[in-house]
Scaffold this active site. Structure first.
Site, PDB file in Angstrom:
ATOM      1  N   HIS C 104       0.863  -1.186   0.000  1.00 36.99           N
ATOM      2  CA  HIS C 104       0.000   0.000   0.000  1.00 36.99           C
ATOM      3  C   HIS C 104       0.897   1.233   0.000  1.00 36.99           C
ATOM      4  O   HIS C 104       1.992   1.198   0.578  1.00 36.99           O
ATOM      5  CB  HIS C 104      -0.809   0.126   1.294  1.00 36.99           C
ATOM      6  CG  HIS C 104      -1.791  -0.955   1.564  1.00 36.99           C
ATOM      7  ND1 HIS C 104      -1.475  -2.130   2.173  1.00 36.99           N
ATOM      8  CD2 HIS C 104      -3.131  -1.003   1.353  1.00 36.99           C
ATOM      9  CE1 HIS C 104      -2.560  -2.875   2.325  1.00 36.99           C
ATOM     10  NE2 HIS C 104      -3.574  -2.219   1.826  1.00 36.99           N
ATOM     11  N   ASP C 107       2.254   1.936   3.389  1.00 41.56           N
ATOM     12  CA  ASP C 107       3.229   0.951   3.894  1.00 41.56           C
ATOM     13  C   ASP C 107       4.637   1.377   3.491  1.00 41.56           C
ATOM     14  O   ASP C 107       5.591   1.205   4.252  1.00 41.56           O
ATOM     15  CB  ASP C 107       3.035  -0.426   3.251  1.00 41.56           C
ATOM     16  CG  ASP C 107       1.657  -0.992   3.415  1.00 41.56           C
ATOM     17  OD1 ASP C 107       0.996  -0.656   4.406  1.00 41.56           O
ATOM     18  OD2 ASP C 107       1.247  -1.787   2.538  1.00 41.56           O
TER      19      ASP C 107
END
Ligand code: CO
Ligand code: CO
Ligand code: CO
Ligand code: CO
Ligand code: CO
Ligand code: CO
Ligand code: CO
Ligand code: CO
Lengths: 440, 440, 440, 440
Positions: C104, C107
Site C-alpha cells: 500500500h 506501507d
C-alpha cells in the site's frame, strides 16, 4: 421385507494392500498387526462401527425423506426386520474386520407397545448378538439407550418436568445397561439427547441439573450393583436437538461431574463435530479431558467448519487427526475407549459400496494419522520444544510457587526489589506448524 | 496536552424527564429514587461507568488509528495527562449521576519504567481519586489490574511459560487490590486477559490451568490478609484476544473454581458480549451462574449477533434486558455487584455528546427493562407457569427420587409393572413469548 | 532509528533441499525450476511477500501494543525509517527468492502533512524501489492505496457521506496507480477497506453503492488513460473493519461489477480468510470466480475456522490448498495474478527467524499442494468422475434444453407422456474424499 | 383418519381487543381496519398462513419423530386426508381472519405413483380450494412446487446432473404454476430447495448455474404464455439442506438474475432466518433488495441468533421488525408481496391452541412494529438525519461527480491544489439507537 443376501457386492474382507494400493477396498495405511509403540494398530485404534447411522438411518433430512431404500427398513414384522438388519451389520463388521461395534437399544430392537415389550425385544436381539459375536469375534465397545426420539422424551428424559418420564427412562436404561453388561461391553454411554432446553421461558435450569445429577448417580449405583466394570461415558454436545444441551462441552461436563460427585465413575466420550459446534477444536477437547482426568473414548467423525449443525461426516482429515492422536498417545492411548464411527454417509451415497468406501477411507486416514503422531512423539518434534518452553516452572522458584511456598506479597516484594523485567520469548507458532507438516 | 474545561458542552446533570421527554439529555425511564420491589432504582441497577472505553480508548481498531483526538491522550507529561483524564471522568460521573465507576490500574495511571514506578503512579492517582470521590459521592464498583496489554504478557500472566511473568503480575495485582481496598471498592476483578492460548502446539494446557489456580488462590489469601471484604470476580470470555481463553464461559469457570477450591471467595462478572461469543444467551449465563451459586456482577453491553468479535456496544435491547433482569430479580438482585458499562461508543461517535447519549440511552433501556421485569415477576407471568410445569417434582414420588430414596431398579420395576406411559404436555413457547411481549 | 544490518541472522538464500531436508531454512517441496504442466513452479505460484504485515505491523492487537520492537518502526525521521524498512524488505525478498512483492502507499512511504507531501513521499520511495528492483529482479505483483486507516476515512472513502473524502481518495489512488504503473505492477488492487457500514440507522446503502460504482469507474478510465495494462482487482471481504462490507464475497462483487458495467476491466483478488468469514470455502470462491469469469489473483493465507475475525495466518493446510490449486490449474493457472502472502506471523513470533520460517513453511505447503493438484489432474482423479456424472447434459436432449429448444410445456408434456421416473445415482462423496487422500 | 371437527376448541374469530386485552385470543395491536399511511393495516401487512409448517409437519426433527399426532396425517386414503387437512386449514384461516395463504403442491395434495397422478391429485384439491376460497374470501399469496423432498431430487432439481430430473421438475412446476394462476395467486415462488451442492468434489458449479438460469427462464416464458401477471419470486437461502445453496443471499440472487437476464420478471422473497444464516440482518436484506430493485415479498419468521440452522420460529421481536417495516414503508410498502408465516410452532407446542397463540402473537408483534415504523417515518426520526448526513452529495460538486462530469485526474488535481483536508463528522449511532427506543 426381503433382504437378498448378500447386501454388499463383495464378500472379501478388506485387507492391507500397501501404500500404493489403488483399490478403494484395500487399506493403504491400516495394517492391523503392525506394532506401534508396543501395541498392534488394531489395539490402538479400536475401531467400532455404529448401528444407528449405518443400519437405521434411511437417508432423510429435515427437507426430504428416505433415499437409501434399505430392504430391512421396510416390512410389517419388526422383529424380522431387526434380525435382517443384524445380518447386514455383522456382514459389514466382517468385511471391514473391525474389532468393535456400538448400538442404542432402539437401533437393535424395535420398541414395543409397552416398556415390557420393548425390553423383551431388546433381550431377544441381544441373544442373537451373543451368537453372532461368538462366531465373529467382534466385541461391543459400548451400548446405550435412546432417550430422545420418542415423543415422551420431547422435553428431556432425566430433565423432564414430569417425573414419570424420569421413571420410564430408568426402566429403559436399566435394560440397556444390563444387555451391555451381558454382551461384555467395554463401556456404557449416556448421551444427553434432549437433556437441555428450548427456551428458558419454560425451563427451570437448576431443577433440571439436579435431576440429571440424580439420574447419573442412579446409573452409577446400578452399574456397581450388577458388577459392570467399564466406565459410564457422557458425551459433550453444545446444541442440537435442543437449543442448549446441558452437556455443552468437556469443561461443562467436568463441572457437572464434580458437582454431583461422579468423577470416579464417569468419563467422557468426545466427538469432533460436537467439539467444533461448541467453538473448540477436537484437539482442545481431548487435551482438556486428559488434563482434567476425564478422558474416556472418541466418536470419530467430522463436522463441516462452515455449517452450524451436526453433519457427522466420516473423518478424512489427516493433519487434524494426527494432532488428536498425538494427544492420545501422550496420554498413553485408550484403555476402555476406542474410535466409534459416529459418522454417516451423505444421503446421496446410496450404493452399498458407499458404506464400505466411507469406513475404509476413514480407517485409513486414522491409521496414517496414528503413524504420523507416533513419529512426532518418537522424535520429540513437539514435546521437546514444549518442555523447553516451560523449563522455568521446573526450576526451584517455579516449583516453590506452585507448591504454595510463596505468598502474593512474597512475589510482589521480590518483583519490586529485584527490578524484575521479564523478556518475552518467541512462541514460534509458524515454525511448529511447519514441523507438523513434515509428518503429515 | 491541554484540556479546555469543560469537555462536555452541557454542565447540567441528566435528570428524569418522564416518558415523553424528547431531549437526549433526559431520562425517560430511569428515575433513580423510584421504588421497585422495596429498593430505589439506583440501588437496583448500580450503574458504573468504566474508565478504559470512555477515557482511554482513542477510537482505533485493527485497521485504523485514533479518531477521537481527546486532548488528555496527547502530551509529554503522563501524570498530568492522567490527572486531566480524571477531571473529565469525574465530570462525566457527575453529569450522568451514576453511583459507581470501575478502572484498571493502567487506565488510571501511567506505567512507569519499573514496577516500582508504576505502583507509585497508581497510588498517586488513587490519592486524587480519594479526594474526588469524597467530593462527588461516586463509589468504586471494582478495580482491577491490566495483565494483558504490555508485551511481557503476550503469552499470558499467571499462565505464562515463564514464572518471572507470574511474579511480575503478582506485584501488579497486589498494588491494584490494595488500591481497590483503600478506595472502598465493592469487588475486585480478575479478567483473564491473555490467560489462554493461541495454539496447542506450544501450550501445556494442564500446567497452565494449575498456574492459574495457584494465582487466584494467592489473591484470595491476600484479600483475606488485608481485610478486603468484597468478592473476587472472574469474567468469562471464550476467545479474544487469545484463540482460546481459559475462562470460556460460566460453566467452565465454575468447574475451575471447584477444581481449585475457590468457590467460597470468587464469583463471576458476566458480560453479554462474552456470553454470545461463547454460544450462550446472556440470560443463560446469568441463570446458570445463579443456579450454581457463583453470580456476582454484570458487564452490561451488547455484541453484534452477526459478528465474531467483542464489539462491546452499549446495551439498548429492552426485550433481552428484561429477561436478564427477571433472572436477577428472581435471585434477589445485586449484593456487591452492579451494571458496569463495559461498552464503548463506536469509533465514528467522535463528539463529546456521543459519550453522554450512549450512557443515557443505555441507562434508560436498563431502567425500562427493570420495570418490565418487576411487573412480570409481580404478576407471576412467567414464574407461575413454571411452577405448574414442574409440579410433579414437588409431589411425593418426585421428592423421593430427588432425595435418593429410589434406586434405578426401583424405578425400572415401577415403570414395568405399572405399564407407565407418560404423556407429553405442551411447552407453550409461543404463548409465553407473547406474554413477555405484553410487558416490554 | 538504527537498523543494524543484517536484521536476519542468515545471509543465505533459502534453497530447495529435497523432501528429507530437516532445516527450517530449506525448501522440501518448492523447487522453483521444476516443471509442472509446462511451467516452472515459480511461474505457477508467483509468490509475493506483502509489505504491511511483514514490515509495518508492530505486533499489536485490540488488547495490547507492540511486541516486535522493529528498529525501523521507531525514530523521528519518517523517510529514513521508510528507507531502512525497504532495506529489510528487499533483504527478505532476496533470502526467500520470491519473484514478487506488494504494498500500500502508506506501507512504503509515510503520510505527509498534506496530500501533496504524501504523494511526494511515495514517489521518493518509488525511486528507491526502482533501483532495488533493478538490482534484485523482484517484481511488483500489485500496488494499492490505503483508504481506511486515517480518520478521514472512518466512514468510508468512495462511500463516505462527504464527497470531499471521495475527492481526497481520488488523489491518493491516482498517485498509487501511477506508481504501480511505473514500477511495472502486474495488477492494481482496490480493497474496499471501510466501504461498508456500521449501522443502517445512519447509512443510505443505495447512494453508497452508486458512489462506489462511480469511483471504480473513474479508476478504470484513468488506468486506460495512462496505459496501465493489468487488471484492477477488488477483494471480497464480508465484514471487518465495518460490520458489513459492500464487497461481501465473490457473488456480491460479481453483481456489483455487472451493475456498474465493470466486468471487462475488473477482476477479483480472493483471500482464504475472507472466504470463510463469508461462510464459503476458499475452493468455492475460486471455483465461482472462474465460473463467472472474474478470477484474478489470490491472497494466500488462512483464517481460524473457530474464530470470527480475520486472523490472516500463514497457509499451512496442504489438503485445502490442493483442492484450490486443482481449480486453479483446471482454469489454466494464473495470468497476471499470483499468491500474495496477506498473512502475518503471530504476535508472539517476535524473532527475525519467525518471518523466514513462516514464509518458507507456507511456500512449501503451497508447492506440495500444487504437485498434488497436478497429479490429480493428470490422473483425472476428480475430473473424470465429474464428466461422467454430467454426461446426460452432453447428450442430445440435454443440449437441446440448454440451447433453449425446449419450452416448459415441451418438457412437462414429455415427462407426463413418458411416465418419466428418474432414478438417483450415488454422489460418492466419501469415495472421492478418499481418492483425494491418496494425493495429499 | 378421523378428524373430529372442530380441531380448535374455540370457534370465534380472533378480534382486536385493545392494548390492554389479556386474552391470548385477542389482538392487542392488530386492528385490521385501522388506517396507516392511507391503507388498512390488513392491506399493509397482507398476512398469509402457510400450509407446510402448520398442517403438514408432524413435529419431527433429526433426532426424533412425530409429536403432534394430527388426525389428518394418519390414514390410508391420501386424498381423504388432504381434504380433512384443508378443512382444518381453512378453519384456521377463518379464526385468524388472515387475508392470504400459501402452499406447495405436495402440501396440498398427495404425490401419486406417477407425475400424471400427482398432477391430477393437485388439481382435485385445487377444485376444493376454489370452493373454500369463494366461501371464505381468503386469497392465495403464492403457490409453489416442492422440488426437494422426493429422493429423485436429492442432487437438485434444475441443477441435477441428470437432465431427466430437470424435465420431471418442469412437469411439476407447470402444474403448480397453472394451479396458482387459476386460484388467483398474487405471485409464484421458486425456492431453490436443493439447488446447491454438498461437495465440489462431485459438482460442476458452472454447469449447474447455467441449468438453473435456463430453468427459471423457462418458467418466465410459461408465465407469460398463460397470462400469469404476478412476479416469480426466488428465495435467498445460504445453506440447508445443501451445504451451499446457489441462492445464497439477496446480492447473489441479484447477480444471478442479471447474468441470465431475469430482472424484469423475477423478484425476491426474503426470509429473516435465511438472512441471518447468510450473515446479514433482515433489515440489510430488505434494504438491499429495495436498492437493487428486486424486492418482492417476505417470509416472516425468526431464527435463533445462536443456532446455525433454520429454526423458522414465529417472529416476536418488535424492535427488529420495526426497522424492517421502516424500510418497507420507505419503499412504499408491498405491491404483490405480503408477510408469509414461514414459521413453525416448536415441536413441544402440541396443543391446537398453540397454533393459534403463535399466529396471534406474531401478527400482533408485526402490527405493533408497523405502527412504530409509521411513527418514525412520519416524524422523520431516522430519515431526516440521514438526508442531512449525505447533503454534500446533493450539492453541485457531489452531483457533478455522480453524473460522471469529473475524472479521477480532475478530482486528484482538485484535492492537491486546494490542500483538501476533510474533517470527519460523528456517526451518532448511539443517539440514533436511543431514538429508535422511543418508538418501539
Ligand atoms: Co456422537
Ligand atoms: Co454428532
Ligand atoms: Co467485560
Ligand atoms: Co467485551
Ligand atoms: Co487480503
Ligand atoms: Co484478511
Ligand atoms: Co422461507
Ligand atoms: Co427458513
Amino acid at each position: 421385507m426381503n433382504v437378498q443376501p448378500p447386501f454388499f457386492q463383495t464378500g472379501a474382507t478388506v485387507a492391507y494392500g500397501g501404500a500404493d494400493a489403488r483399490s478403494p477396498l484395500a487399506f493403504r495405511w491400516y495394517d492391523k498387526d503392525r506394532i506401534v509403540r508396543g501395541r498392534r494398530m488394531e489395539d490402538h485404534l479400536r475401531f467400532a462401527v455404529c448401528y444407528w447411522h449405518s443400519f437405521c438411518w434411511p437417508g432423510s433430512d429435515p427437507f426430504g425423506g428416505e433415499t437409501f431404500l434399505r430392504s430391512w427398513q421396510h416390512g410389517d414384522d419388526a422383529m424380522a426386520m431387526a434380525r435382517a438388519k443384524a445380518d447386514v451389520a455383522f456382514e459389514l463388521f466382517r468385511l471391514l474386520d473391525v474389532p468393535f461395534f456400538t448400538f442404542h437399544d432402539v437401533d437393535a430392537a424395535p420398541e414395543g407397545a409397552t416398556l415390557k415389550e420393548s425390553v423383551a425385544n431388546l433381550n431377544a436381539i441381544a441373544d442373537l448378538f451373543e451368537q453372532k459375536m461368538a462366531a465373529a469375534k467382534v466385541r461391543l465397545l459400548w451400548g446405550t439407550a435412546n432417550l430422545f426420539s420418542h415423543r415422551r422424551y420431547m422435553a428431556g428424559a432425566a430433565t423432564n418436568p414430569d417425573p414419570d418420564v424420569f421413571t420410564y427412562a430408568a426402566g429403559q436404561v436399566r435394560a440397556a445397561l444390563e444387555v451391555t453388561h451381558r454382551l461384555g461391553g467395554a463401556n456404557y454411554v449416556l448421551w444427553g439427547g434432549r437433556e437441555g432446553y428450548e427456551t428458558l421461558l419454560n425451563t427451570d435450569l437448576k431443577r433440571e441439573l439436579d435431576q440429571l445429577g440424580r439420574f447419573v448417580s442412579l446409573v452409577v449405583e446400578h452399574k456397581h450393583k450388577i458388577g459392570f466394570k467399564g466406565p459410564l461415558l457422557i458425551e459433550p454436545k453444545p446444541k442440537e436437538p435442543t437449543k442448549h444441551q446441558y452437556d455443552f462441552d468437556v469443561a461443562t461436563c467436568y463441572g457437572f461431574l464434580q458437582r454431583y460427585d461422579l468423577l470416579n465413575d464417569v468419563k467422557l466420550n468426545i466427538e469432533q463435530n460436537h467439539a467444533i459446534l461448541a467453538g473448540h477444536s477436537f484437539q482442545h477437547e481431548v487435551a482438556l479431558a486428559q488434563a482434567l482426568g476425564v478422558f474416556g473414548s472418541l466418536d470419530i467423525n467430522r463436522g463441516d467448519d462452515l455449517l452450524g449443525w451436526d453433519t457427522d461426516q466420516f473423518a478424512m482429515n489427516v493433519p487434524e487427526l494426527a494432532l488428536v492422536f498425538h494427544e492420545l498417545l501422550k496420554g498413553g492411548g485408550f484403555t476402555t475407549g476406542g474410535l466409534n464411527f459416529d459418522a454417516k454417509i451423505r444421503r446421496q451415497s446410496i450404493d452399498p459400496d458407499d458404506l464400505l468406501h466411507a469406513h475404509v477411507g476413514s480407517m485409513d486416514a486414522c491409521a496414517r494419522a496414528l503413524l504420523a503422531a507416533d513419529e512426532m512423539l518418537a522424535a520429540g518434534a513437539l514435546t521437546a520444544p514444549l518442555t523447553a518452553r516451560y523449563a522455568g516452572w521446573d526450576g526451584e522458584e517455579g516449583q516453590a510457587i506452585l507448591a504454595g511456598r510463596r505468598s502474593l506479597a512474597d512475589l510482589a516484594d521480590s518483583a519490586l526489589t529485584s527490578g524484575l523485567d521479564p523478556q518475552p520469548r518467541s512462541g514460534r507458532q509458524e515454525y511448529l506448524e511447519s514441523v507438523v507438516n513434515r509428518y503429515v
